[in-house]
Design a protein around this motif. Sequence first.
Motif, PDB file in Angstrom:
ATOM      1  N   GLY A   1       0.815  -1.215   0.000  1.00  0.00           N
ATOM      2  CA  GLY A   1       0.000   0.000   0.000  1.00  0.00           C
ATOM      3  C   GLY A   1       0.843   1.257   0.000  1.00  0.00           C
ATOM      4  N   TYR A   2       0.289   2.297   0.629  1.00  0.00           N
ATOM      5  CA  TYR A   2       0.971   3.580   0.752  1.00  0.00           C
ATOM      6  C   TYR A   2       1.328   3.760   2.225  1.00  0.00           C
ATOM      7  CZ  TYR A   2      -0.657   4.559  -3.931  1.00  0.00           C
ATOM      8  OH  TYR A   2      -0.890   4.511  -5.269  1.00  0.00           O
ATOM      9  N   SER A   3       2.601   3.721   2.543  1.00  0.00           N
ATOM     10  CA  SER A   3       3.035   3.751   3.936  1.00  0.00           C
ATOM     11  C   SER A   3       3.522   5.131   4.347  1.00  0.00           C
ATOM     12  CB  SER A   3       4.158   2.748   4.158  1.00  0.00           C
ATOM     13  OG  SER A   3       3.719   1.444   3.839  1.00  0.00           O
ATOM     14  N   ILE A   4       3.158   5.517   5.562  1.00  0.00           N
ATOM     15  CA  ILE A   4       3.630   6.753   6.180  1.00  0.00           C
ATOM     16  C   ILE A   4       4.489   6.349   7.368  1.00  0.00           C
ATOM     17  CG2 ILE A   4       2.966   8.895   7.337  1.00  0.00           C
ATOM     18  CD1 ILE A   4       2.077   8.753   4.402  1.00  0.00           C
ATOM     19  N   LEU A   5       5.709   6.813   7.405  1.00  0.00           N
ATOM     20  CA  LEU A   5       6.633   6.501   8.487  1.00  0.00           C
ATOM     21  C   LEU A   5       6.462   7.504   9.605  1.00  0.00           C
ATOM     22  CD1 LEU A   5       9.676   6.073   6.108  1.00  0.00           C
ATOM     23  CD2 LEU A   5       8.250   4.244   7.035  1.00  0.00           C
ATOM     24  N   THR A   6       6.454   7.035  10.855  1.00  0.00           N
ATOM     25  CA  THR A   6       6.263   7.964  11.967  1.00  0.00           C
ATOM     26  C   THR A   6       7.361   7.898  13.010  1.00  0.00           C
ATOM     27  OG1 THR A   6       4.850   6.374  13.121  1.00  0.00           O
ATOM     28  CG2 THR A   6       3.754   8.021  11.740  1.00  0.00           C
ATOM     29  N   SER A   7       8.060   6.764  13.141  1.00  0.00           N
ATOM     30  CA  SER A   7       9.019   6.650  14.229  1.00  0.00           C
ATOM     31  C   SER A   7      10.009   5.518  13.966  1.00  0.00           C
ATOM     32  CB  SER A   7       8.250   6.382  15.534  1.00  0.00           C
ATOM     33  OG  SER A   7       9.061   6.535  16.645  1.00  0.00           O
ATOM     34  N   VAL A   8      11.221   5.679  14.504  1.00  0.00           N
ATOM     35  CA  VAL A   8      12.246   4.634  14.415  1.00  0.00           C
ATOM     36  C   VAL A   8      12.847   4.461  15.804  1.00  0.00           C
ATOM     37  CG1 VAL A   8      14.075   6.259  13.711  1.00  0.00           C
ATOM     38  CG2 VAL A   8      14.284   3.828  13.129  1.00  0.00           C
TER      39      VAL A   8
END
Length: 120
Positions: free
Chosen positions: A50-57
């Motif tokens: 899908g379309y992924s949004i990254l928020t934290s590592v």
Amino acid sequence: MRDTLLGGGSANPGGTVLVSADGFTLVVEVSVRPVKWSLGNGPQILSIGGYSILTSVSANGNTVAGFDSPSFGSDDLQAFRWEDSGQVFMLDSIQPGVSTVATVISADGRVISGNGLPCR
């Protein structure tokens, strides 16, 4: 600021850029795909779908959190936890009809916090 070549594409202008606390891992959106680059390992495409949004590592860069949508603009969101082993865990809501969004991750990558949003 200038484009950075990672994994066969350029980092998306205005896209998410995450850096681990130890400074050895960079996670960016490259050609609409999340890519993790770490010192000594080079680029690795995070296969989430899908379309992924990254928020934290995580602090050591071994775990990445965010949320995924099956199609661009969809309100049906599902939080995920991606581990360095390549495993992806999709995080379900405790309530039907509610999307999940991961917002932060603990330093060791074991705890993810987020919120839920009503699906339309």
